[in-house]
Design a protein around this motif. Sequence first.
Motif, PDB file in Angstrom:
ATOM      1  N   GLN A   1      36.410  31.541  51.720  1.00 55.48           N
ATOM      2  CA  GLN A   1      36.134  30.907  50.431  1.00 55.48           C
ATOM      3  C   GLN A   1      36.021  31.920  49.300  1.00 55.48           C
ATOM      4  O   GLN A   1      36.080  31.554  48.123  1.00 55.48           O
ATOM      5  CB  GLN A   1      34.834  30.092  50.523  1.00 55.48           C
ATOM      6  CG  GLN A   1      34.863  29.006  51.590  1.00 55.48           C
ATOM      7  CD  GLN A   1      36.075  28.100  51.454  1.00 55.48           C
ATOM      8  OE1 GLN A   1      36.378  27.616  50.364  1.00 55.48           O
ATOM      9  NE2 GLN A   1      36.783  27.884  52.561  1.00 55.48           N
TER      10      GLN A   1
ATOM     11  N   THR B   1      42.694  41.079  48.666  1.00 55.57           N
ATOM     12  CA  THR B   1      42.359  40.243  47.509  1.00 55.57           C
ATOM     13  C   THR B   1      41.023  40.532  46.843  1.00 55.57           C
ATOM     14  O   THR B   1      40.802  40.074  45.715  1.00 55.57           O
ATOM     15  CB  THR B   1      42.361  38.754  47.907  1.00 55.57           C
ATOM     16  OG1 THR B   1      41.267  38.489  48.802  1.00 55.57           O
ATOM     17  CG2 THR B   1      43.667  38.350  48.563  1.00 55.57           C
TER      18      THR B   1
ATOM     19  N   PRO C   1      40.063  35.090  45.977  1.00 57.42           N
ATOM     20  CA  PRO C   1      40.267  34.602  44.605  1.00 57.42           C
ATOM     21  C   PRO C   1      41.544  33.773  44.474  1.00 57.42           C
ATOM     22  O   PRO C   1      42.391  33.756  45.370  1.00 57.42           O
ATOM     23  CB  PRO C   1      40.384  35.895  43.781  1.00 57.42           C
ATOM     24  CG  PRO C   1      39.870  36.982  44.654  1.00 57.42           C
ATOM     25  CD  PRO C   1      40.125  36.557  46.059  1.00 57.42           C
ATOM     26  N   ASP C   2      41.674  33.113  43.358  1.00 58.64           N
ATOM     27  CA  ASP C   2      42.875  32.351  43.028  1.00 58.64           C
ATOM     28  C   ASP C   2      44.093  33.263  43.107  1.00 58.64           C
ATOM     29  O   ASP C   2      44.117  34.343  42.518  1.00 58.64           O
ATOM     30  CB  ASP C   2      42.718  31.795  41.606  1.00 58.64           C
ATOM     31  CG  ASP C   2      43.818  30.813  41.225  1.00 58.64           C
ATOM     32  OD1 ASP C   2      44.852  30.755  41.912  1.00 58.64           O
ATOM     33  OD2 ASP C   2      43.639  30.099  40.215  1.00 58.64           O
ATOM     34  N   GLN C   3      45.109  32.839  43.836  1.00 57.04           N
ATOM     35  CA  GLN C   3      46.314  33.639  44.021  1.00 57.04           C
ATOM     36  C   GLN C   3      47.541  33.024  43.339  1.00 57.04           C
ATOM     37  O   GLN C   3      48.674  33.458  43.585  1.00 57.04           O
ATOM     38  CB  GLN C   3      46.604  33.807  45.520  1.00 57.04           C
ATOM     39  CG  GLN C   3      45.513  34.520  46.291  1.00 57.04           C
ATOM     40  CD  GLN C   3      45.364  35.961  45.875  1.00 57.04           C
ATOM     41  OE1 GLN C   3      46.301  36.749  45.980  1.00 57.04           O
ATOM     42  NE2 GLN C   3      44.177  36.337  45.385  1.00 57.04           N
ATOM     43  N   ARG C   4      47.326  32.046  42.473  1.00 59.90           N
ATOM     44  CA  ARG C   4      48.465  31.416  41.812  1.00 59.90           C
ATOM     45  C   ARG C   4      49.254  32.431  40.991  1.00 59.90           C
ATOM     46  O   ARG C   4      48.684  33.278  40.312  1.00 59.90           O
ATOM     47  CB  ARG C   4      47.985  30.268  40.925  1.00 59.90           C
ATOM     48  CG  ARG C   4      47.618  29.015  41.711  1.00 59.90           C
ATOM     49  CD  ARG C   4      47.055  27.928  40.816  1.00 59.90           C
ATOM     50  NE  ARG C   4      45.742  28.313  40.295  1.00 59.90           N
ATOM     51  CZ  ARG C   4      44.976  27.501  39.556  1.00 59.90           C
ATOM     52  NH1 ARG C   4      45.398  26.290  39.244  1.00 59.90           N
ATOM     53  NH2 ARG C   4      43.797  27.928  39.138  1.00 59.90           N
TER      54      ARG C   4
ATOM     55  N   ARG D   1      51.162  34.699  42.297  1.00 57.76           N
ATOM     56  CA  ARG D   1      51.353  35.927  43.062  1.00 57.76           C
ATOM     57  C   ARG D   1      52.315  35.691  44.229  1.00 57.76           C
ATOM     58  O   ARG D   1      52.380  34.595  44.798  1.00 57.76           O
ATOM     59  CB  ARG D   1      50.024  36.457  43.602  1.00 57.76           C
ATOM     60  CG  ARG D   1      48.936  36.589  42.545  1.00 57.76           C
ATOM     61  CD  ARG D   1      47.734  37.335  43.062  1.00 57.76           C
ATOM     62  NE  ARG D   1      47.957  38.786  42.963  1.00 57.76           N
ATOM     63  CZ  ARG D   1      47.312  39.698  43.699  1.00 57.76           C
ATOM     64  NH1 ARG D   1      46.433  39.306  44.603  1.00 57.76           N
ATOM     65  NH2 ARG D   1      47.540  40.976  43.545  1.00 57.76           N
TER      66      ARG D   1
ATOM     67  N   ARG E   1      45.373  29.354  48.522  1.00 62.91           N
ATOM     68  CA  ARG E   1      44.854  29.816  47.231  1.00 62.91           C
ATOM     69  C   ARG E   1      45.936  29.876  46.156  1.00 62.91           C
ATOM     70  O   ARG E   1      45.678  30.326  45.053  1.00 62.91           O
ATOM     71  CB  ARG E   1      44.215  31.204  47.387  1.00 62.91           C
ATOM     72  CG  ARG E   1      42.949  31.204  48.205  1.00 62.91           C
ATOM     73  CD  ARG E   1      41.818  30.447  47.489  1.00 62.91           C
ATOM     74  NE  ARG E   1      40.609  30.469  48.279  1.00 62.91           N
ATOM     75  CZ  ARG E   1      40.307  29.568  49.215  1.00 62.91           C
ATOM     76  NH1 ARG E   1      41.143  28.568  49.457  1.00 62.91           N
ATOM     77  NH2 ARG E   1      39.186  29.654  49.890  1.00 62.91           N
ATOM     78  N   GLY E   2      47.138  29.416  46.498  1.00 64.86           N
ATOM     79  CA  GLY E   2      48.173  29.268  45.489  1.00 64.86           C
ATOM     80  C   GLY E   2      49.259  30.308  45.476  1.00 64.86           C
ATOM     81  O   GLY E   2      50.170  30.250  44.628  1.00 64.86           O
TER      82      GLY E   2
END
Length: 301
Positions: A9, A246, A12-15, A17, A39-40
């Motif tokens: 959890q 990350t 972090p947000d990986q959008r 990437r 995570r995107g």
Amino acid sequence: MSSDNWTEQDVPDQRGRVAIVTGANTGLGFETARTLAARGAKVVLAVRDAGKGKQAAARIAGDVTVQTLDLTSLDSVRSAAAELREAHPRIDLLINNAGVMYTPKRTTADGFELQFGTNHLGHFALTGLLLDRLLPVPGSRVVTVSSTGHRIRAAIHFDDLQWERAYSRTGAYGQSKLANLMFTYALQRRLARHSTTVATAAHPGVSNTELIRNTPAPLRLPVTWLAPLLTQKPEMGALPTLRAATDPAANGGDYYGPGGMGELRGTPKRVASSPASHDEAVQERLWTVSEELTGVTFPVE
């Protein structure tokens, strides 16, 4: 984010990437890829068997593609790198996860001892061929998965790198995993002079994955009996890799492993590698030999 109880959890947000994960159709690689996709991230499963890769991709929710990559063949590594470069002008994460352990004496297509050739030389070549796609990208990282095995009968045997005189599956594995760490540290020194890209490393502790299938016969039964007590599930074993990849607080050259007793299991934290792994003279000699054996040079020399 808790530094002492870091979990999936905390990724972090990986959008936006792009992440390439070798050996991602099963085990630790699969769990790493699954979490990054959740995570995107746009995730590439770089695997030897495209069919198994597609089956794995179908089990992952998100933007996932498959790239054929056989680390036991430098021709395959070069072909895969060329296809990845064409498909991805930028790469944020290269996770060198694939590996073999305690295999019987065998060689790669190029004549390298199988464990050294797969675990170290294949990833060395792949990284060198893709690195210029990471260098301009803020926050990009090269993560290489090592093992506590880098401490066990481990040395870089420059007089017999391919174990042609006398083969030890344990010693050869230890050499390959020590090489993984030495590569990380030598790469980080080079990156620090040229880019914000960093190199980190991780180890999974003792995870219940397919890797243990080649455990030497005298150990296989005890390992099987003790597995429920000593090992952890692949989703836990993948956490050190995910943190190395990350965690915003990670620095170049950091090494992550399980935080429990003996680093066998538990949530990930920064850990120390062996004194031998920090020998810069050996690191540089290994780097030079690896360039000669693979024919790959890095754009950060």
